[in-house]
Structure formats: C-alpha cells, structure tokens
Design an enzyme around this catalytic site. Structure first.
Site, PDB file in Angstrom:
ATOM      1  N   LYS A  65     -10.362  -0.624  10.481  1.00 35.00           N
ATOM      2  CA  LYS A  65     -10.459  -1.812   9.621  1.00 35.00           C
ATOM      3  C   LYS A  65     -10.812  -3.056  10.433  1.00 35.00           C
ATOM      4  O   LYS A  65     -10.848  -4.166   9.912  1.00 35.00           O
ATOM      5  CB  LYS A  65      -9.150  -2.027   8.875  1.00 35.00           C
ATOM      6  CG  LYS A  65      -8.873  -0.953   7.830  1.00 35.00           C
ATOM      7  CD  LYS A  65      -7.725  -1.351   6.957  1.00 35.00           C
ATOM      8  CE  LYS A  65      -7.156  -0.197   6.175  1.00 35.00           C
ATOM      9  NZ  LYS A  65      -8.037   0.294   5.116  1.00 35.00           N
ATOM     10  N   GLN A  94      -4.181  -4.817   7.202  1.00 37.76           N
ATOM     11  CA  GLN A  94      -5.168  -5.804   6.714  1.00 37.76           C
ATOM     12  C   GLN A  94      -5.019  -7.142   7.431  1.00 37.76           C
ATOM     13  O   GLN A  94      -5.722  -8.099   7.096  1.00 37.76           O
ATOM     14  CB  GLN A  94      -5.005  -6.015   5.201  1.00 37.76           C
ATOM     15  CG  GLN A  94      -5.227  -4.765   4.355  1.00 37.76           C
ATOM     16  CD  GLN A  94      -6.704  -4.380   4.221  1.00 37.76           C
ATOM     17  OE1 GLN A  94      -7.604  -5.134   4.604  1.00 37.76           O
ATOM     18  NE2 GLN A  94      -6.960  -3.215   3.678  1.00 37.76           N
ATOM     19  N   CYS A 114      -4.755   2.422  -3.782  1.00 41.86           N
ATOM     20  CA  CYS A 114      -3.537   3.001  -3.165  1.00 41.86           C
ATOM     21  C   CYS A 114      -2.380   2.016  -3.284  1.00 41.86           C
ATOM     22  O   CYS A 114      -1.586   1.838  -2.340  1.00 41.86           O
ATOM     23  CB  CYS A 114      -3.761   3.374  -1.703  1.00 41.86           C
ATOM     24  SG  CYS A 114      -5.119   4.499  -1.450  1.00 41.86           S
ATOM     25  N   ASP A 155       3.445  -3.661   7.974  1.00 36.54           N
ATOM     26  CA  ASP A 155       2.160  -3.002   7.774  1.00 36.54           C
ATOM     27  C   ASP A 155       1.089  -4.078   7.974  1.00 36.54           C
ATOM     28  O   ASP A 155       0.857  -4.908   7.094  1.00 36.54           O
ATOM     29  CB  ASP A 155       2.119  -2.422   6.357  1.00 36.54           C
ATOM     30  CG  ASP A 155       0.735  -1.906   5.999  1.00 36.54           C
ATOM     31  OD1 ASP A 155      -0.171  -1.966   6.849  1.00 36.54           O
ATOM     32  OD2 ASP A 155       0.569  -1.451   4.852  1.00 36.54           O
ATOM     33  N   HIS A 208       0.877  -1.175   0.000  1.00 35.98           N
ATOM     34  CA  HIS A 208       0.000   0.000   0.000  1.00 35.98           C
ATOM     35  C   HIS A 208       0.914   1.225   0.000  1.00 35.98           C
ATOM     36  O   HIS A 208       2.017   1.178   0.539  1.00 35.98           O
ATOM     37  CB  HIS A 208      -0.841  -0.043   1.279  1.00 35.98           C
ATOM     38  CG  HIS A 208      -1.890   1.003   1.371  1.00 35.98           C
ATOM     39  ND1 HIS A 208      -1.620   2.303   1.723  1.00 35.98           N
ATOM     40  CD2 HIS A 208      -3.227   0.941   1.169  1.00 35.98           C
ATOM     41  CE1 HIS A 208      -2.743   2.987   1.727  1.00 35.98           C
ATOM     42  NE2 HIS A 208      -3.736   2.199   1.397  1.00 35.98           N
TER      43      HIS A 208
END
Ligand code: C6P
Length: 409
Positions: free
Chosen positions: A226, A203, A363, A200, A123
């Site tokens: 999220k 998700q 993104c 990261d 991302h």
C-alpha cells in the site's frame, strides 16, 4: 527540485499502459498502490544477482542477501523510529501482523472479564482477530462508539474505557472514511488502565510520517504494497519487552534457539516470529519503497492527495443525487454512492473509461452497517494522480449518473 507530478509518473511504468483503449486512471490506491521502477529493480537485483537464502549460508552470496534483508529491517526501523531493528518483524502483510498480535499476545494474556475495545470503523483484518480471541478466551469485545461523522475520538474512547480494558485494537486511518484517529492520545488512555494499544496502520504509512516512539503504541502493523512496495510483505512493530515474552505462533526453521525431544527454546524477537524462509525479496522491495517515499517526501504526498481530493469533492457536489460519506477526511479517500445506482454498476462505468475504483464493502462490513449501506464506491488518490485523472473521474461519474437515470427513472 519541487514536486513535479509528471516527473514522478515517469517512474511508474504501468502509467504508460492503457485500459479499454483509454489512458489508465488508477484510483484504487487504498487497495494497493502502483510500483515505481526503483522498487521493481531492487527486487530484480536480488533475484538476478543475489538469489540465496538468508541467515543460513556460510558463503558470500548468502551473506550478501542477508545484508540486503537485514538492511531493509534497519530502513524500516529508521522510517518508523523504532528503538531497535529487533522491534521490526517481517510478515506477509498487515493482516498477518495484526493476527500475530491477537494470536500470540491476545490468546495468552486475556481471560473472561477482560475487555477489548475495537470499533465499527475497522477493516476485518483489525477486527476479526480480536473477535476470535474474545470467543476463545471469554473476554468481552466492545465497540468505541463513533461520532456522527464516523470518527474514533479520545472522548468516545474514554466513554467505554474501564479498569477491565486490556486491549485497544483500532486503525490509524480508516480504509473507507480516510479519517486519522488520535492514536497518541489513545495510547496514553490505554496505558492509564494498564491496557495495550495495537494499531492497524495499513492506510497510515502510505500517507503520513509514523513515529512509534512518539505515539507510544505497543504494536503497529502495515503492508508494503500500500506504500509503493511489493505484495506479500508487511511489518509488525512491537515494543521489544513485549515481543520477547510472546510465544511464536508459527514454528519451523530459523526461529529456534535449541530443539529438544520434548521442549524447545526460541530466538529473541524478531526471529522467533519469522519461521521458515522469510519474505526476502519483499523486504528488499519494501526498503526500496521507503527510499522512494522519502525522496518524494510526505509533505508533497499529502499536498498532492488533498489538492486532488478537494477538486474531486467540489466537482461531485455539482452532481445531483450523490452522497459523499466522508467529506471531512484528511487523506485522499472519497467514499460515496450515487442514489439508486448499485456501486458495482458505477464501477463498470468507470472501468469502461479506464478508471479503477473499488466498489463493495471494502472488508469493513460493520462500517457498512453503521452507514446503512450495503456497499459504497471508493475513489482513493495517491501522489502520482493528476487533475486530469480527477476530470476523467468526474466526467465518468456524470455519465454513470445520467446513464442509470435513463435506464431506471
Ligand atoms: N485494505 C482495501 O482495499 P493486507 O490485505 O494484509 O495487505 O491489508 C489488510 C488491511 C488492514 N487494514 C486496513 C485499514 C486495510 O485497508 C487493509 C487492506 C484494502 O481497503 C484491501 S481489503
């Protein structure tokens, strides 16, 4: 009680609403998830009964608010198995957390000749902070080559790892492909050459148990919104010995130890990174989201997502001229295109049926280039979605396909 999706859905007020006169079918969970009543109630409780600033007031109300805010930090600590709550920095989201690592650790520790490993699967919030750090420090940014399927693996990470590698900055779960990266093994690789690993996990947390001690990553970032929590709130986890020697990147109230005319000193982590009034209501909402997810249980979350995904993929395969880019993914994301139809046109067809999907580059422009696509359609399932949602999605997909073939061919 076992997993009952209808009972779960009752706890999400928005699922009772309609869109264009149709029941809402929310399949954009990769962008943000819906919020259960328990999360909204926890935030309301703070605003209605405990509004005050934290760490500042010598009165009961402020002390109550501080307990709620710091209590949320302890919940995050337990949720990700950090060694101490001081390893949990509240931020305004994953993006700010990822930038904090690059701006603070990256700018101060890298120089020309050093190498940063990233990937085309990132991302922009994971990739751009390091692209900038490379530009200003003279370090070199390298991509881990992806497999044919589009995955980061241990082998392809090894192929670009050198003694000069100082940082590996990658995602745990891709927001377009839904693949899970072998983070634990890549942490070991990073440490074998003295590099750090920053993950990261925006998700990942919504879908799977994350144990930072087991992974042995150095930093890990995620967003509350999220995973059923509020917007404007995120977390940076960092190993305490790293956080405590990192410079703050924002300066202001409550992050200081002593302020002098010429120089000042900072509090230890996490407070040195939380300048100004922090995300009080957001952190409290995140705490409630963690309670909610733990009550539902990750095993149920994953099972429901994968059941829906499997059903959707089977139905999609019966539609001609449809390309799925991530058939083997382990999470509830499907990225696809209908041949000859722009993803935004497909998104309008879904919208007219009350179905929310994302269309665009997500993104993740380097990944779009890798896929040789300007954009894709992305349907992302979560545990409150149903087989009826999948059926509605498949019917709209067939309808879109037919509509645009009539128009153009
Ligand atoms: N992805 C999506 O539709 P923020 O915006 O700070 O909460 O999260 C940024 C971010 C970082 N990493 C990954 C893997 C992400 O998926 C996201 C957010 C959304 O895919 C909005 S662009």
């Amino acid at each position: 009680m076992g997993f009952d999706v209808h009972h779960i859905r009752e706890q999400f007020p928005i699922l009772k609403t309609t869109m264009h006169g149709k029941p809402l079918v929310y399949l954009d969970n990769g962008a943000t998830t819906l919020k259960p009543k328990a999360v909204v109630d926890a935030i309301d409780h703070y605003y209605e009964e405990k509004t005050s600033n934290v760490h500042r007031g010598a009165y009961q109300l402020s002390s109550d608010a501080t307990d709620l805010y710091e209590g949320a930090r302890v919940k995050v600590r337990d949720f990700i198995n950090a060694r101490t709550e001081n390893e949990v920095v509240f931020t305004k989201g994953a993006t700010q957390a990822l930038n904090l690592v690059a701006q603070s650790w990256g700018i101060h520790n890298l120089k020309a000749g050093d190498e940063i490993l990233c990937s085309e699967l990132e991302h922009h919030s994971s990739f751009l902070p390091w692209q900038y750090v490379a530009r200003v420090t003279g370090a070199t940014l390298k991509f881990i080559p992806l497999t044919e399927e589009g995955r980061i693996t241990v082998e392809n990470t090894k192929s670009v790892l050198t003694e000069n590698t100082k940082v590996i900055a990658i995602n745990y779960v891709s927001n377009v492909m839904g693949y899970i990266a072998p983070i634990k093994e890549i942490a070991a690789l990073a440490h074998s050459v003295g590099a750090i690993l920053t993950v990261d996990a925006a998700q990942a947390l919504p879908h799977m148990k994350v144990d930072v001690q087991d992974l042995d990553c150095d930093f890990l970032s995620f967003s509350a919104h999220k995973m059923c929590g509020p917007t404007g709130t995120g977390v940076l986890y960092g190993k305490l010995d790293l956080l405590n020697v990192m410079e703050p990147i924002e300066f202001g109230g409550e992050m200081i130890d002593l302020v002098g005319d010429v120089t000042s000193t900072w509090k230890d982590a996490p407070y040195r990174f939380e300048a100004g009034t922090p995300v009080i209501a957001g952190a409290i909402g995140l705490g409630a989201a963690i309670d909610f997810i733990e009550t539902v249980g990750y095993e149920n979350i994953v099972a429901q997502e994968l059941k829906l995904r499997q059903h959707a993929i089977a139905g999609m395969k019966e539609i001609d001229g449809l390309t799925i880019f991530n058939e083997g993914a382990e999470t509830g994301i499907i990225s696809f295109n209908v041949d000859g139809v722009h993803p935004h046109d497909m998104a309008s067809i879904y919208d007219a049926e009350g179905i929310c999907v994302r269309a665009g580059h997500h993104c993740a422009q380097p990944l779009m280039k890798w896929l040789c696509q300007p954009a894709t359609v992305r349907a992302s399932f979560y545990f409150y979605n149903t087989m009826e949602d999948v059926e509605a999605f498949l019917a709209a997909t067939r309808q879109g396909k037919e509509f645009f073939s009539d128009v153009f061919f």
